[in-house]
Design a protein around this motif. Structure first.
Motif, PDB file in Angstrom:
ATOM      1  N   GLY A 151      15.675  -1.405  43.073  1.00  0.00           N
ATOM      2  CA  GLY A 151      14.325  -1.243  42.517  1.00  0.00           C
ATOM      3  C   GLY A 151      14.285  -1.545  41.033  1.00  0.00           C
ATOM      4  N   LYS A 152      15.394  -2.033  40.486  1.00  0.00           N
ATOM      5  CA  LYS A 152      15.432  -2.225  39.031  1.00  0.00           C
ATOM      6  C   LYS A 152      14.482  -3.305  38.537  1.00  0.00           C
ATOM      7  N   SER A 153      14.241  -4.333  39.354  1.00  0.00           N
ATOM      8  CA  SER A 153      13.312  -5.383  38.905  1.00  0.00           C
ATOM      9  C   SER A 153      11.897  -4.830  38.786  1.00  0.00           C
ATOM     10  N   ASN A 155      14.736 -11.160  33.402  1.00  0.00           N
ATOM     11  CA  ASN A 155      15.430 -10.999  34.678  1.00  0.00           C
ATOM     12  C   ASN A 155      16.708 -11.834  34.624  1.00  0.00           C
ATOM     13  N   SER A 156      17.842 -11.189  34.324  1.00  0.00           N
ATOM     14  CA  SER A 156      19.080 -11.975  34.154  1.00  0.00           C
ATOM     15  C   SER A 156      19.554 -12.551  35.482  1.00  0.00           C
ATOM     16  N   GLY A 157      19.251 -11.861  36.592  1.00  0.00           N
ATOM     17  CA  GLY A 157      19.664 -12.363  37.904  1.00  0.00           C
ATOM     18  C   GLY A 157      19.084 -13.738  38.180  1.00  0.00           C
ATOM     19  N   SER A 158      17.885 -14.021  37.626  1.00  0.00           N
ATOM     20  CA  SER A 158      17.273 -15.323  37.917  1.00  0.00           C
ATOM     21  C   SER A 158      18.082 -16.457  37.265  1.00  0.00           C
ATOM     22  N   LEU A 159      18.786 -16.179  36.185  1.00  0.00           N
ATOM     23  CA  LEU A 159      19.648 -17.220  35.594  1.00  0.00           C
ATOM     24  C   LEU A 159      20.835 -17.516  36.518  1.00  0.00           C
ATOM     25  N   TYR A 160      21.448 -16.426  37.052  1.00  0.00           N
ATOM     26  CA  TYR A 160      22.588 -16.632  37.964  1.00  0.00           C
ATOM     27  C   TYR A 160      22.114 -17.302  39.251  1.00  0.00           C
ATOM     28  N   ARG A 161      20.889 -16.958  39.673  1.00  0.00           N
ATOM     29  CA  ARG A 161      20.331 -17.583  40.882  1.00  0.00           C
ATOM     30  C   ARG A 161      20.032 -19.066  40.629  1.00  0.00           C
ATOM     31  N   ASN A 202      25.396 -17.256  48.149  1.00  0.00           N
ATOM     32  CA  ASN A 202      26.387 -17.865  47.248  1.00  0.00           C
ATOM     33  C   ASN A 202      26.364 -17.345  45.819  1.00  0.00           C
ATOM     34  N   VAL A 203      25.344 -16.538  45.479  1.00  0.00           N
ATOM     35  CA  VAL A 203      25.177 -16.171  44.067  1.00  0.00           C
ATOM     36  C   VAL A 203      26.321 -15.295  43.548  1.00  0.00           C
ATOM     37  N   SER A 204      26.902 -14.461  44.380  1.00  0.00           N
ATOM     38  CA  SER A 204      28.004 -13.620  43.882  1.00  0.00           C
ATOM     39  C   SER A 204      29.224 -14.464  43.531  1.00  0.00           C
ATOM     40  N   GLU A 222      17.103  -6.730  32.743  1.00  0.00           N
ATOM     41  CA  GLU A 222      17.762  -6.093  33.888  1.00  0.00           C
ATOM     42  C   GLU A 222      18.851  -6.968  34.470  1.00  0.00           C
ATOM     43  N   GLY A 223      19.894  -6.330  35.062  1.00  0.00           N
ATOM     44  CA  GLY A 223      20.986  -7.099  35.660  1.00  0.00           C
ATOM     45  C   GLY A 223      22.116  -6.229  36.132  1.00  0.00           C
ATOM     46  N   ARG A 224      23.356  -6.705  35.889  1.00  0.00           N
ATOM     47  CA  ARG A 224      24.548  -5.975  36.351  1.00  0.00           C
ATOM     48  C   ARG A 224      25.447  -5.535  35.196  1.00  0.00           C
ATOM     49  N   ASP A 225      25.442  -6.365  34.118  1.00  0.00           N
ATOM     50  CA  ASP A 225      26.369  -6.114  33.005  1.00  0.00           C
ATOM     51  C   ASP A 225      25.600  -6.060  31.682  1.00  0.00           C
ATOM     52  N   ILE A 226      24.345  -5.673  31.741  1.00  0.00           N
ATOM     53  CA  ILE A 226      23.517  -5.740  30.527  1.00  0.00           C
ATOM     54  C   ILE A 226      23.954  -4.656  29.530  1.00  0.00           C
ATOM     55  N   ARG A 251      31.110  -7.573  46.131  1.00  0.00           N
ATOM     56  CA  ARG A 251      31.668  -8.675  45.348  1.00  0.00           C
ATOM     57  C   ARG A 251      31.300  -8.541  43.874  1.00  0.00           C
ATOM     58  N   ASP A 252      30.056  -8.111  43.594  1.00  0.00           N
ATOM     59  CA  ASP A 252      29.623  -7.992  42.193  1.00  0.00           C
ATOM     60  C   ASP A 252      30.372  -6.863  41.474  1.00  0.00           C
ATOM     61  N   SER A 253      30.789  -5.839  42.244  1.00  0.00           N
ATOM     62  CA  SER A 253      31.462  -4.690  41.621  1.00  0.00           C
ATOM     63  C   SER A 253      32.955  -4.917  41.463  1.00  0.00           C
ATOM     64  N   SER A 254      33.512  -5.817  42.289  1.00  0.00           N
ATOM     65  CA  SER A 254      34.973  -5.949  42.282  1.00  0.00           C
ATOM     66  C   SER A 254      35.463  -7.195  41.553  1.00  0.00           C
ATOM     67  N   ARG A 255      34.547  -8.049  41.076  1.00  0.00           N
ATOM     68  CA  ARG A 255      34.999  -9.271  40.395  1.00  0.00           C
ATOM     69  C   ARG A 255      35.678  -8.908  39.066  1.00  0.00           C
ATOM     70  N   ALA A 256      36.543  -9.836  38.596  1.00  0.00           N
ATOM     71  CA  ALA A 256      37.279  -9.556  37.352  1.00  0.00           C
ATOM     72  C   ALA A 256      36.365  -9.679  36.124  1.00  0.00           C
TER      73      ALA A 256
HETATM   74  O1   DC Z   1      19.419  -9.078  40.313  1.00  0.00           O
HETATM   75  P1   DC Z   1      19.657 -10.097  41.452  1.00  0.00           P
HETATM   76  O2   DC Z   1      19.927  -9.438  42.782  1.00  0.00           O
HETATM   77  O3   DC Z   1      18.589 -11.122  41.533  1.00  0.00           O
HETATM   78  O4   DC Z   1      20.998 -10.845  41.026  1.00  0.00           O
HETATM   79  C1   DC Z   1      21.540 -11.874  41.823  1.00  0.00           C
HETATM   80  C2   DC Z   1      23.033 -11.987  41.581  1.00  0.00           C
HETATM   81  O5   DC Z   1      23.266 -12.438  40.259  1.00  0.00           O
HETATM   82  C3   DC Z   1      23.847 -10.720  41.747  1.00  0.00           C
HETATM   83  O6   DC Z   1      24.270 -10.543  43.082  1.00  0.00           O
HETATM   84  C4   DC Z   1      24.999 -10.937  40.808  1.00  0.00           C
HETATM   85  C5   DC Z   1      24.456 -11.871  39.755  1.00  0.00           C
HETATM   86  N1   DC Z   1      24.160 -11.199  38.481  1.00  0.00           N
HETATM   87  C6   DC Z   1      25.211 -10.987  37.638  1.00  0.00           C
HETATM   88  O7   DC Z   1      26.347 -11.283  37.990  1.00  0.00           O
HETATM   89  N2   DC Z   1      25.000 -10.439  36.411  1.00  0.00           N
HETATM   90  C7   DC Z   1      23.769 -10.101  36.026  1.00  0.00           C
HETATM   91  N3   DC Z   1      23.581  -9.578  34.808  1.00  0.00           N
HETATM   92  C8   DC Z   1      22.666 -10.291  36.899  1.00  0.00           C
HETATM   93  C9   DC Z   1      22.901 -10.836  38.138  1.00  0.00           C
END
Ligand code: DC
Length: 225
Positions: free
Chosen positions: A24-26, A42-48, A106-108, A136-140, A180-185
């Protein structure tokens, strides 16, 4: 970057919101940004978008020389329109393709490539110079905006997150993606030590936004200027 009406300077406020997929973060970040008149990033949109171009051009979704060469030739344009971040790659806006099943799958893998992260983190950091932001994202909180005092980690039970994604009509293996997003290096999804964790399992978007606003006021942020 497009022009901002505000003058760049260290006074810009940056709010970091991290969390797993479908937490629900978005919705929370977008609503919070709108209430505050800040730019929603939306940082995820860059990775997407990056994943979309990898797939379109048949680039292997793993680190290596092919990826390094490919990244060098890409024109990635990150801007802002109507209060939200935008991204174009080689002049193209991926549009609805950002949410496609292929991109979800494939995004992960693409996000785990260190060179991709290095490139996109630099683009994300540049938003700090543009305006007040909610990103918003994963590593902000841990990597992109480590110095901001305003960090939140939004979570929800697995069942609720599965349901939220299904209700959006999307096929998205969020458990696999989170794993995958939590365990990557390279800068995995983590709770920054100074982040305020909010379990939204039983909360509405508006309730979460109100909780964040009250925390921000408690930290002395002037929300009315
Ligand atoms: O927020 P989202 O579900 O749209 O993000 C898609 C993917 O992008 C997520 O599975 C991992 C990657 N992501 C990331 O690695 N780091 C971020 N700051 C945001 C997203």
């Amino acid at each position: 970057m497009e022009e901002s009406t505000k003058q760049p300077g260290p006074e810009f406020v940056a709010i970091a919101i991290d969390g797993p997929a479908a937490s629900g973060k978005s919705s929370v970040a977008r609503s919070l940004a709108k209430k505050l008149g800040y730019l929603y990033v939306n940082s995820g949109s860059l990775y997407r978008a990056m994943t979309w171009v990898f797939l379109k051009q048949g680039i292997p979704t793993e680190p290596g020389d092919a990826v390094r060469g490919f990244l060098k030739g890409l024109d990635i344009n990150c801007g802002a329109r109507d209060g939200a971040s935008t991204v174009r790659i080689d002049g193209e806006d991926p549009g609805d393709e950002l949410q496609s099943q292929d991109v979800n799958r494939n995004v992960s893998a693409v996000s785990a490539i260190p060179e991709v992260r290095e490139l996109l983190v630099a683009k994300l950091v540049a938003y700090r110079e543009l305006d007040n932001i909610v990103m918003e994202g994963r590593d902000i909180g841990s990597v992109v905006l480590p110095d901001t005092p305003y960090k939140f980690y939004i979570d929800a039970s697995q069942e609720v997150r599965d349901r939220r994604r299904r209700d959006q009509g999307q096929r998205d293996e969020i458990r696999e993606r989170d794993q995958r997003d939590s365990s990557r290096a390279a800068s995995p999804l983590v709770v920054a030590p100074d982040a305020r964790v909010i379990d939204t399992t039983k909360m509405t978007v508006e309730e979460v936004v109100q909780e964040i606003l009250s925390e921000l006021r408690g930290k002395g942020l002037d929300l009315d200027s």
